[in-house]
Design a protein around this motif. Structure first.
Motif, mmCIF file in Angstrom:
data_model
loop_
_atom_site.group_PDB
_atom_site.id
_atom_site.type_symbol
_atom_site.label_atom_id
_atom_site.label_comp_id
_atom_site.label_asym_id
_atom_site.label_seq_id
_atom_site.Cartn_x
_atom_site.Cartn_y
_atom_site.Cartn_z
ATOM 1 N N CYS A 220 -2.599 -2.578 0.287
ATOM 2 C CA CYS A 220 -1.619 -1.298 0.297
ATOM 3 C C CYS A 220 -2.061 -0.229 1.379
ATOM 4 C CB CYS A 220 -1.467 -0.909 -0.913
ATOM 5 S SG CYS A 220 -0.931 -1.934 -2.303
ATOM 6 N N GLY A 251 0.614 2.343 -1.812
ATOM 7 C CA GLY A 251 1.726 1.695 -2.546
ATOM 8 C C GLY A 251 2.940 2.426 -2.469
ATOM 9 N N CYS A 271 2.441 -1.790 0.489
ATOM 10 C CA CYS A 271 1.731 -2.994 0.195
ATOM 11 C C CYS A 271 2.281 -4.033 1.004
ATOM 12 C CB CYS A 271 1.768 -3.035 -1.129
ATOM 13 S SG CYS A 271 1.170 -1.967 -2.375
#
Length: 486
Positions: A220, A251, A271
């Motif tokens: 990520c 993320g 990600c």
């Protein structure tokens, strides 16, 4: 660097703290160089006391949030808001502590009468409101919560010379940069750490030779999008600056105090696997080198003693592993996990889950010290999350009871089932601080609540699962088959 720009609500308690902090800010940081003098020092060149070692260094309050149980769902938002206001009260009291040193010199009861006493009354009022909100929602509040209202002063840990100075004549806890901590005693040469000596009941790795031996790694990035804020969506939803320190986020890209589950599900993700919209966040590390960051004058940043250059990890490895005792089951969507304790310095180490080390020395782990790494070695922060779930709840009143750590045998406690364990390994390129004569120069430190003094044991990590169903099933199948996937 930037930060979230969504319009933000600020509760009254936070506004009051902001006003107090504005009085205590200079050059982007809380005025700590005058720790031993008042904000109205008549003789700035004589701002050290003869008995500073006996003075109160910080404020230690019982953590009400960790004591609360069985809060009805419809009262949790209000209770979390009151707990966040309680954190703001402590911040306010701490800033008053740090800027009234002259008054404390002249009055042995000043801290008790002017800071701790009023703080207790304000905390009791919030506790009463928490009890009322729980009872109104159909719960049964603990009648003994009032016993947690009182706070105490905590003296400085380090010894000083009789003139209130350290050996080189510098203010203790200052390092010449105007904030409290870290101090020299917070650092240790990694060569002085005994191999395999870390003693912590938390943070046990779930993976092993038996059971489900696979791994799933999700990439990520390292916050290339500069997503920072001082919120905490898990512990203080709906509260601006609920963390009082700045977080890195990777993320999910729509993560602040006001993000709903729907917002998280519809957000972009950093990600590589776009099915992973989970939120991974942790307090930033900073190099206290005089850099004026984007938040140098903001709450959560310099106005609350979190100063210096924000250090992004050179690498952020996010890995899910299995259980030593058998297969794992899927995490529910929007499961929330907090690991570690941002208040471990005052709370004690019952929930601490910190692991600091250096690359090339990973058999040497330390919980309550920052490592001094040799040239060419990276500073490592490693966290093994709780991996036992109660099978029902995605969160709990104290944000802990729905999860548990594996036991010594690698299995889960009765009533809990094994889920993939998140392991986070952050590697940093940091110039090694210099420690001489009881002072540390150009230290690095984790962002913290102001009263936690940037202690390494306060490191923590947070996760919200927002993987889509297909990806979560893939993670579980991979781990249970014993494969290494990404």
């Amino acid at each position: 660097m930037g930060r979230n720009t969504r319009k933000r609500r600020t509760p009254l308690a936070t506004k009051i703290v902001a006003g107090a902090a504005a009085l205590a800010v200079g050059g982007g940081g809380l005025v700590w160089a005058n720790f031993y003098a008042s904000a109205h020092e008549e003789h700035p060149g004589q701002n050290r006391t003869r008995s500073a070692g006996a003075q109160v260094a910080t404020i230690d309050c019982p953590d009400v949030g960790q004591k609360i149980r069985d809060v009805p769902d419809r009262a949790r938002g209000e209770v979390d808001g009151e707990l966040a206001s309680m954190d703001s009260q402590i911040t306010d009291a701490y800033q008053r502590l740090a800027t009234t040193r002259r008054a404390q010199e002249g009055d042995a009861r000043f801290v008790e009468n002017s800071i701790l006493g009023p703080l207790k009354e304000r905390r009791k009022a919030l506790i009463d409101r928490i009890q009322l909100e729980i009872n109104r929602a159909g719960g049964k509040a603990d009648d003994n919560l009032d016993e947690l209202a009182g706070c105490q002063g905590r003296p400085a840990d380090q010894q000083q010379n009789g003139d209130g100075q350290n050996g080189d004549g510098q203010d203790q806890d200052d390092n010449g940069n105007g904030v409290a901590g870290p101090v020299a005693d917070d650092f240790i040469d990694i060569n002085d750490v005994q191999p395999n000596s870390r003693n912590s009941r938390n943070g046990l790795a779930a993976d092993g030779d038996g059971g489900s031996t696979g791994t799933f790694t999700t990439d990520c990035g390292v916050n290339e999008n500069n997503l920072f804020n001082s919120d905490n969506l898990i512990a203080a939803p709906g509260v601006d600056n609920g963390a009082h320190h700045t977080h890195d986020y990777v993320g999910n890209q729509d993560n602040d105090a006001f993000s709903s589950d729907e917002d998280l599900a519809n957000a972009d993700t950093s990600c590589q696997n776009q099915g992973d919209k989970s939120t991974y966040y942790w307090p930033v590390l900073r190099l206290q080198d005089g850099t004026q960051e984007f938040d140098a004058n903001d709450q959560g940043g310099g106005a609350e003693g979190n100063i210096g250059k924000i250090l992004k990890p050179a690498q952020a490895e996010l890995r899910f592993v299995g259980s030593q005792q058998g297969d794992v089951v899927a995490m529910p969507k929007f499961l929330r996990i907090i690991t570690g304790d941002a208040k471990s310095f005052t709370n004690g180490d019952a929930n601490a889950n910190t692991s600091w080390s250096c690359s090339g020395f990973e058999d040497r782990q330390v919980t309550d010290k920052y490592p001094l790494c040799p040239e060419g070695s990276q500073v490592l922060r490693t966290t093994n999350f709780q991996s036992c779930w109660d099978g029902q709840n995605i969160d709990s009143a104290n944000h802990r009871d729905h999860m548990a750590f594996v036991q010594e045998d690698g299995g889960c406690p009765n009533g809990f089932q094994a889920i993939p364990q998140l392991q986070v390994r952050l590697a940093y390129d940091i110039p090694t601080p210099t420690v001489e004569n009881g002072q540390v120069r150009n230290p690095y430190a984790v962002d913290s609540f102001p009263e936690q003094l940037h202690k390494p044991i306060t490191d923590h990590n947070d996760f919200i699962n927002v993987m889509d169903e297909d990806l979560m099933n893939e993670v579980v199948d991979c781990i249970n088959r014993g494969e290494d996937c990404q």
